[in-house]
Design a protein around this motif. Structure first.
Motif, mmCIF file in Angstrom:
data_model
loop_
_atom_site.group_PDB
_atom_site.id
_atom_site.type_symbol
_atom_site.label_atom_id
_atom_site.label_comp_id
_atom_site.label_asym_id
_atom_site.label_seq_id
_atom_site.Cartn_x
_atom_site.Cartn_y
_atom_site.Cartn_z
ATOM 1 N N ALA A 72 49.980 -41.146 42.369
ATOM 2 C CA ALA A 72 48.163 -40.483 42.544
ATOM 3 C C ALA A 72 48.367 -39.212 41.861
ATOM 4 O O ALA A 72 47.384 -39.384 40.188
ATOM 5 N N GLN A 73 49.197 -38.371 41.983
ATOM 6 C CA GLN A 73 49.204 -36.653 41.141
ATOM 7 C C GLN A 73 49.516 -36.782 39.487
ATOM 8 O O GLN A 73 49.222 -36.561 38.951
ATOM 9 N N ARG A 74 50.668 -38.292 39.290
ATOM 10 C CA ARG A 74 50.990 -38.353 38.004
ATOM 11 C C ARG A 74 49.794 -38.919 37.314
ATOM 12 O O ARG A 74 49.501 -38.810 36.013
ATOM 13 N N THR A 75 49.380 -40.246 37.754
ATOM 14 C CA THR A 75 48.473 -40.517 36.599
ATOM 15 C C THR A 75 46.977 -39.005 36.976
ATOM 16 O O THR A 75 46.271 -39.455 35.690
ATOM 17 N N ALA A 76 46.710 -38.791 37.743
ATOM 18 C CA ALA A 76 45.891 -37.221 37.744
ATOM 19 C C ALA A 76 45.364 -36.756 36.794
ATOM 20 O O ALA A 76 45.017 -36.482 35.777
ATOM 21 N N HIS A 86 37.487 -36.374 31.603
ATOM 22 C CA HIS A 86 36.686 -35.568 32.182
ATOM 23 C C HIS A 86 37.074 -35.832 33.537
ATOM 24 O O HIS A 86 37.500 -37.093 33.869
ATOM 25 N N THR A 87 36.869 -34.984 34.255
ATOM 26 C CA THR A 87 37.348 -35.313 36.064
ATOM 27 C C THR A 87 36.617 -36.022 36.221
ATOM 28 O O THR A 87 36.534 -37.634 36.930
ATOM 29 N N ALA A 88 35.122 -36.856 36.013
ATOM 30 C CA ALA A 88 34.633 -37.690 36.668
ATOM 31 C C ALA A 88 34.794 -39.226 35.963
ATOM 32 O O ALA A 88 34.841 -39.589 36.523
ATOM 33 N N ASP A 89 35.846 -39.172 34.405
ATOM 34 C CA ASP A 89 35.784 -40.302 33.781
ATOM 35 C C ASP A 89 37.415 -40.753 34.623
ATOM 36 O O ASP A 89 37.864 -41.920 34.984
ATOM 37 N N VAL A 90 37.851 -39.371 35.060
ATOM 38 C CA VAL A 90 39.333 -39.149 35.842
ATOM 39 C C VAL A 90 39.139 -39.997 37.290
ATOM 40 O O VAL A 90 40.176 -41.501 37.972
ATOM 41 N N ALA A 91 38.276 -39.696 37.590
ATOM 42 C CA ALA A 91 37.951 -40.200 39.235
ATOM 43 C C ALA A 91 37.562 -41.372 38.929
ATOM 44 O O ALA A 91 37.617 -42.798 39.783
ATOM 45 N N ARG A 96 39.040 -42.642 42.751
ATOM 46 C CA ARG A 96 38.367 -41.425 44.102
ATOM 47 C C ARG A 96 37.190 -40.888 43.585
ATOM 48 O O ARG A 96 36.755 -41.204 42.442
ATOM 49 N N SER A 97 36.797 -39.859 44.686
ATOM 50 C CA SER A 97 36.013 -38.804 44.509
ATOM 51 C C SER A 97 36.584 -38.107 43.165
ATOM 52 O O SER A 97 37.488 -37.483 43.200
ATOM 53 N N GLU A 98 35.374 -36.984 42.652
ATOM 54 C CA GLU A 98 35.649 -36.175 41.854
ATOM 55 C C GLU A 98 36.789 -35.004 42.346
ATOM 56 O O GLU A 98 37.533 -34.420 41.967
ATOM 57 N N ALA A 99 36.442 -34.611 43.796
ATOM 58 C CA ALA A 99 36.987 -33.594 44.847
ATOM 59 C C ALA A 99 38.481 -34.223 44.684
ATOM 60 O O ALA A 99 39.546 -33.293 44.879
ATOM 61 N N SER A 100 38.544 -35.405 44.692
ATOM 62 C CA SER A 100 39.842 -35.977 45.904
ATOM 63 C C SER A 100 40.260 -35.983 44.035
ATOM 64 O O SER A 100 41.783 -35.340 43.900
#
Length: 128
Positions: A72-76, A86-91, A96-100
């Protein structure tokens, strides 16, 4: 337009050809070609080969440390930093949520920094 002659090619292609040549002429006027003798006197603005090798080695070390993270960390981190998403696109992509995603990226970067610091310490110890 009064100079257009029917040649079997579409009118649009004739207009694109004119536009292409106009842009090319404009760019040539803005950036005239250098004389080869004058070009030889220009300093090379790229980093030295040795510096490029060092930079490439550092990049490889960082991505190797990223590769050691959990999935999960590697993918993010790969999507956020490697793909410049952008964080929203990754989420959205990860479901997952943006906060996650922010937390995954933060914890992943902390782990990468720790791994790189440990490697630096072990290399210093080996050099002594």
């Amino acid at each position: 337009i009064d100079r257009y002659q029917q040649t079997g090619r579409p009118f649009r292609a004739w207009l694109y050809q004119i536009a292409f040549h106009t842009v090319t002429d404009h760019l040539r006027r803005r950036h005239p070609a250098l004389d080869l003798d004058a070009a030889g006197d220009q300093p090379d603005r790229r980093p030295a080969v040795e510096e490029q090798v060092v930079q490439r080695t550092e990049v490889d070390r960082v991505w190797a440390a990223v590769g050691a993270l959990n999935h999960a960390q590697r993918t993010a981190i790969s999507l956020k930093l490697g793909q410049d998403m952008h964080t929203a696109d990754v989420a959205a992509r990860m479901g997952r949520s943006e906060a996650s995603v922010k937390l995954l990226v933060h914890r992943g970067l902390v782990a990468v920094r720790a791994r790189l610091a440990a490697q630096a310490v072990s290399q210093e110890g080996a050099a002594m």
